[in-house]
Design a protein around this motif. Structure first.
Motif, PDB file in Angstrom:
ATOM      1  N   MET A 168       0.825  -1.206   0.000  1.00  0.00           N
ATOM      2  CA  MET A 168       0.000   0.000   0.000  1.00  0.00           C
ATOM      3  C   MET A 168       0.862   1.259   0.000  1.00  0.00           C
ATOM      4  N   GLU A 175       2.294   1.819  -3.431  1.00  0.00           N
ATOM      5  CA  GLU A 175       1.272   2.306  -4.360  1.00  0.00           C
ATOM      6  C   GLU A 175       0.928   3.770  -4.108  1.00  0.00           C
ATOM      7  N   GLU A 176       0.721   4.128  -2.841  1.00  0.00           N
ATOM      8  CA  GLU A 176       0.329   5.501  -2.516  1.00  0.00           C
ATOM      9  C   GLU A 176       1.444   6.510  -2.782  1.00  0.00           C
ATOM     10  N   THR A 212      -2.767  10.219   2.792  1.00  0.00           N
ATOM     11  CA  THR A 212      -3.479   9.401   1.811  1.00  0.00           C
ATOM     12  C   THR A 212      -3.472   7.940   2.234  1.00  0.00           C
ATOM     13  N   LEU A 213      -2.335   7.465   2.728  1.00  0.00           N
ATOM     14  CA  LEU A 213      -2.233   6.089   3.206  1.00  0.00           C
ATOM     15  C   LEU A 213      -3.194   5.852   4.369  1.00  0.00           C
ATOM     16  N   GLU A 237      -6.625   5.301   3.108  1.00  0.00           N
ATOM     17  CA  GLU A 237      -6.738   3.959   2.519  1.00  0.00           C
ATOM     18  C   GLU A 237      -6.850   2.890   3.598  1.00  0.00           C
ATOM     19  N   GLU A 292     -10.309   2.975   5.128  1.00  0.00           N
ATOM     20  CA  GLU A 292     -11.306   2.368   4.250  1.00  0.00           C
ATOM     21  C   GLU A 292     -11.176   0.846   4.209  1.00  0.00           C
ATOM     22  N   LYS A 293      -9.965   0.348   4.096  1.00  0.00           N
ATOM     23  CA  LYS A 293      -9.750  -1.094   3.933  1.00  0.00           C
ATOM     24  C   LYS A 293      -9.918  -1.877   5.233  1.00  0.00           C
TER      25      LYS A 293
END
Length: 81
Positions: free
Chosen positions: A11, A14-15, A41-42, A45, A48-49
């Motif tokens: 993650m 990606e971020e 941003t991480l 994420e 949310e996950k």
């Protein structure tokens, strides 16, 4: 749901748009080019996950990727238990 170090590193790569192979625990966030915006941003994420809430202001001062990963894994996995 628990998180693994490999999931977190995927993650983060990606971020922050970083080659996953360059993510070493001893690397500093600055050397990796991970900005505070990338961290925010991480955190969105992860929220949310994994259904956890981690505010950037709650995070202790960290300089290495390993410190950040250990902290995030601890928080996520503690809330998942």
């Amino acid at each position: 749901m628990k998180v693994t170090e490999a999931q977190l590193l995927d993650m983060i790569a990606e971020e922050a748009i970083i080659d996953r192979a360059t993510l070493k625990r001893e690397a500093t966030l600055g050397d990796l080019g991970i900005s505070s915006l990338d961290v925010i941003t991480l955190l969105f994420e992860l929220e949310e996950k994994f259904g956890v809430v981690i505010e950037e202001g709650d995070m202790p001062a960290m300089t290495t990727l390993g410190e950040m990963v250990d902290y995030l894994m601890g928080r996520i996995n503690a809330e998942a238990a």
